[in-house]
Write a protein that holds these residues in place. Structure first.
Motif, PDB file in Angstrom:
ATOM      1  N   ILE A   1     -26.273  43.065  -5.184  1.00 19.02           N
ATOM      2  CA  ILE A   1     -27.081  43.594  -4.084  1.00 19.02           C
ATOM      3  C   ILE A   1     -26.240  44.010  -2.893  1.00 19.02           C
ATOM      4  N   CYS A   2     -25.270  43.191  -2.509  1.00 17.73           N
ATOM      5  CA  CYS A   2     -24.570  43.425  -1.242  1.00 17.73           C
ATOM      6  C   CYS A   2     -23.236  42.706  -1.245  1.00 17.73           C
ATOM      7  N   SER A   3     -22.481  42.889  -0.158  1.00 19.97           N
ATOM      8  CA  SER A   3     -21.196  42.209   0.004  1.00 19.97           C
ATOM      9  C   SER A   3     -21.169  41.262   1.188  1.00 19.97           C
ATOM     10  N   HIS A   4     -22.191  41.328   2.057  1.00 20.19           N
ATOM     11  CA  HIS A   4     -22.223  40.485   3.247  1.00 20.19           C
ATOM     12  C   HIS A   4     -23.478  39.619   3.354  1.00 20.19           C
ATOM     13  N   CYS A   5     -24.499  39.856   2.526  1.00 19.32           N
ATOM     14  CA  CYS A   5     -25.738  39.084   2.614  1.00 19.32           C
ATOM     15  C   CYS A   5     -25.644  37.834   1.735  1.00 19.32           C
ATOM     16  N   HIS A   6     -26.641  36.956   1.829  1.00 19.16           N
ATOM     17  CA  HIS A   6     -26.615  35.702   1.089  1.00 19.16           C
ATOM     18  C   HIS A   6     -27.980  35.404   0.483  1.00 19.16           C
ATOM     19  N   VAL A   7     -27.942  34.660  -0.625  1.00 20.59           N
ATOM     20  CA  VAL A   7     -29.149  34.119  -1.238  1.00 20.59           C
ATOM     21  C   VAL A   7     -28.851  32.692  -1.702  1.00 20.59           C
ATOM     22  N   LEU A   8     -29.902  31.922  -1.846  1.00 20.05           N
ATOM     23  CA  LEU A   8     -29.798  30.630  -2.524  1.00 20.05           C
ATOM     24  C   LEU A   8     -30.052  30.890  -4.000  1.00 20.05           C
ATOM     25  N   HIS A   9     -29.058  30.606  -4.821  1.00 17.50           N
ATOM     26  CA  HIS A   9     -29.114  30.950  -6.244  1.00 17.50           C
ATOM     27  C   HIS A   9     -29.055  29.683  -7.090  1.00 17.50           C
ATOM     28  N   GLY A  10     -29.996  29.546  -8.014  1.00 22.18           N
ATOM     29  CA  GLY A  10     -29.987  28.446  -8.964  1.00 22.18           C
ATOM     30  C   GLY A  10     -30.188  28.962 -10.368  1.00 22.18           C
ATOM     31  N   GLU A  11     -29.598  28.287 -11.344  1.00 21.46           N
ATOM     32  CA  GLU A  11     -29.738  28.706 -12.727  1.00 21.46           C
ATOM     33  C   GLU A  11     -29.557  27.519 -13.663  1.00 21.46           C
ATOM     34  N   ALA A  12     -30.128  27.635 -14.840  1.00 22.02           N
ATOM     35  CA  ALA A  12     -29.970  26.635 -15.896  1.00 22.02           C
ATOM     36  C   ALA A  12     -30.026  27.357 -17.226  1.00 22.02           C
ATOM     37  N   ALA A  13     -29.209  26.927 -18.179  1.00 20.09           N
ATOM     38  CA  ALA A  13     -29.152  27.631 -19.462  1.00 20.09           C
ATOM     39  C   ALA A  13     -28.726  26.673 -20.563  1.00 20.09           C
ATOM     40  N   ILE A  14     -29.076  27.044 -21.781  1.00 17.66           N
ATOM     41  CA  ILE A  14     -28.712  26.263 -22.956  1.00 17.66           C
ATOM     42  C   ILE A  14     -28.241  27.228 -24.032  1.00 17.66           C
ATOM     43  N   GLY A  15     -27.377  26.749 -24.925  1.00 14.79           N
ATOM     44  CA  GLY A  15     -26.851  27.613 -25.972  1.00 14.79           C
ATOM     45  C   GLY A  15     -25.903  26.857 -26.868  1.00 14.79           C
ATOM     46  N   ALA A  16     -24.856  27.530 -27.291  1.00 13.12           N
ATOM     47  CA  ALA A  16     -23.885  26.933 -28.208  1.00 13.12           C
ATOM     48  C   ALA A  16     -22.506  27.490 -27.923  1.00 13.12           C
ATOM     49  N   SER A  17     -21.492  26.728 -28.320  1.00 12.91           N
ATOM     50  CA  SER A  17     -20.110  27.210 -28.219  1.00 12.91           C
ATOM     51  C   SER A  17     -19.403  26.945 -29.542  1.00 12.91           C
ATOM     52  N   HIS A  18     -18.358  27.746 -29.804  1.00  9.90           N
ATOM     53  CA  HIS A  18     -17.713  27.719 -31.107  1.00  9.90           C
ATOM     54  C   HIS A  18     -16.195  27.719 -30.913  1.00  9.90           C
ATOM     55  N   PRO A  19     -15.495  26.759 -31.520  1.00  7.85           N
ATOM     56  CA  PRO A  19     -14.037  26.696 -31.368  1.00  7.85           C
ATOM     57  C   PRO A  19     -13.327  27.773 -32.182  1.00  7.85           C
ATOM     58  N   LEU A  20     -12.221  28.258 -31.631  1.00  7.36           N
ATOM     59  CA  LEU A  20     -11.374  29.239 -32.299  1.00  7.36           C
ATOM     60  C   LEU A  20      -9.922  28.796 -32.182  1.00  7.36           C
ATOM     61  N   ALA A  21      -9.093  29.262 -33.113  1.00  8.40           N
ATOM     62  CA  ALA A  21      -7.641  29.048 -33.039  1.00  8.40           C
ATOM     63  C   ALA A  21      -7.292  27.579 -32.818  1.00  8.40           C
ATOM     64  N   ASN A  22      -7.818  26.717 -33.715  1.00 10.49           N
ATOM     65  CA  ASN A  22      -7.542  25.288 -33.621  1.00 10.49           C
ATOM     66  C   ASN A  22      -7.980  24.719 -32.270  1.00 10.49           C
ATOM     67  N   ASP A  23      -9.122  25.213 -31.789  1.00  2.00           N
ATOM     68  CA  ASP A  23      -9.745  24.820 -30.522  1.00  2.00           C
ATOM     69  C   ASP A  23      -8.876  25.147 -29.309  1.00  2.00           C
ATOM     70  N   ARG A  24      -8.019  26.155 -29.449  1.00  3.71           N
ATOM     71  CA  ARG A  24      -7.318  26.686 -28.280  1.00  3.71           C
ATOM     72  C   ARG A  24      -8.201  27.665 -27.509  1.00  3.71           C
ATOM     73  N   ALA A  25      -9.330  28.031 -28.086  1.00  3.90           N
ATOM     74  CA  ALA A  25     -10.264  28.945 -27.435  1.00  3.90           C
ATOM     75  C   ALA A  25     -11.676  28.586 -27.863  1.00  3.90           C
ATOM     76  N   ARG A  26     -12.638  28.942 -27.017  1.00  7.56           N
ATOM     77  CA  ARG A  26     -14.045  28.750 -27.354  1.00  7.56           C
ATOM     78  C   ARG A  26     -14.852  29.950 -26.900  1.00  7.56           C
ATOM     79  N   VAL A  27     -15.718  30.394 -27.787  1.00 13.80           N
ATOM     80  CA  VAL A  27     -16.712  31.416 -27.465  1.00 13.80           C
ATOM     81  C   VAL A  27     -18.021  30.688 -27.197  1.00 13.80           C
TER      82      VAL A  27
END
Length: 288
Positions: A161-187
């Motif tokens: 929206i802008c570069s100088h204005c402000h909002v109170l922002h809240g969020e919550a989410a659920i999902g999954a993650s997956h290890p890659l490269a011997n758990d050196r990375a995760r998607v």
């Protein structure tokens, strides 16, 4: 093979603990069969317990942080392009920190404040005040089907929206993650609702769903990388004229010691009206 049967027995003990001390009839029959077969082998010396040196908490970075940095932004609505920053974080660990001594690919921040100064406009503002941010990115596997989740609350500048204005922002989410490269990375992929409250919004609020797809990588001990793309819905167009827009986040961090860290970060909004703002910054962090 006694070692294989030991692993099978331990697996059933794990399942039993996960299910409140009870196994299904088929699993219990397999468990008893494994115990009987294991009893036919001679017991050997107990193996040494497996210990990961990276999990030692005394090796990790300190909890509090002071940051200094500078950067540039692109926003056609203002003439200020360059800024300086200073920040203070009281605790604890974020996704770009070194995971030495911590749970890998996790975040617990509270609170964290960042101030920004635009010298060309002689404007000083609170860029963001993060009250709490938690990421739990436990890997999903056939052995342990653990959900990943995220929750946060912050007073911040909404880049869509802008570069100088402000909002109170809240969020919550659920999902999954997956290890890659011997758990050196995760998607990871997360989906959930968000809300924002602020005078810059029509009727002073907006609410909608979002989806995040991200990659965290720690290919070498002294370097970490993060990339995240978000697809966000503003169904009532209370921020801009975009029903759907996207944001992109990129970051890298280098660890020189438990006390010293350097970072490069960039983010952008992508949309017909939202996609006019991008920013990039570099910062040096001291942990104490």
């Amino acid at each position: 093979n006694a070692a294989v049967l030991d692993a099978v027995v331990q697996y059933f003990y794990y399942l039993k603990q996960q299910n409140g001390g009870v196994l299904s009839s088929s699993d219990n029959a397999s468990f008893q069969d494994a115990l009987v077969k294991r009893a036919t082998f001679q017991s050997g010396a107990s193996p040494d317990p497996v210990f990961d040196e990276r999990s030692r908490p005394e090796l990790g970075h300190h909890a509090s942080r002071i940051s200094i940095g500078f950067g540039a932004l692109k926003d056609p609505s203002i003439r200020a392009n360059f800024f300086q920053e200073v920040g203070v974080k009281f605790a604890y660990h974020d996704l770009l920190n070194s995971d030495l001594g911590f749970v890998p690919f996790s975040e617990i921040n509270f609170p964290h404040v960042r101030f920004r100064y635009f010298s060309s406009e002689q404007r000083f503002l609170v860029q963001n005040l993060e009250f709490l941010s938690i990421y739990s990115l436990s890997p999903w596997s056939w052995l342990k089907k653990t959900f990943s989740w995220h929750a946060s609350l912050a007073y911040e500048v909404p880049i869509s929206i802008c570069s100088h204005c402000h909002v109170l922002h809240g969020e919550a989410a659920i999902g999954a993650s997956h290890p890659l490269a011997n758990d050196r990375a995760r998607v990871y992929e997360l989906i959930g609702p968000y809300f924002e409250v602020g005078k810059v919004l029509k009727r002073s609020w907006r609410f909608g769903p979002y989806f995040a797809l991200g990659l965290l990588a720690n290919p070498i001990s002294a370097w970490k990388h993060r990339l995240e793309l978000r697809l966000i819905s503003d169904p009532m167009k209370r921020g801009t004229q975009d029903n759907v827009f996207a944001t992109a986040l990129w970051g890298q961090s280098w660890f020189f010691s438990p006390e010293i860290e350097a970072r490069l970060q960039a983010k952008a909004a992508i949309g017909q009206e939202s996609g006019r703002r991008q920013e990039a910054s570099a910062e040096l962090n001291y942990y104490f």
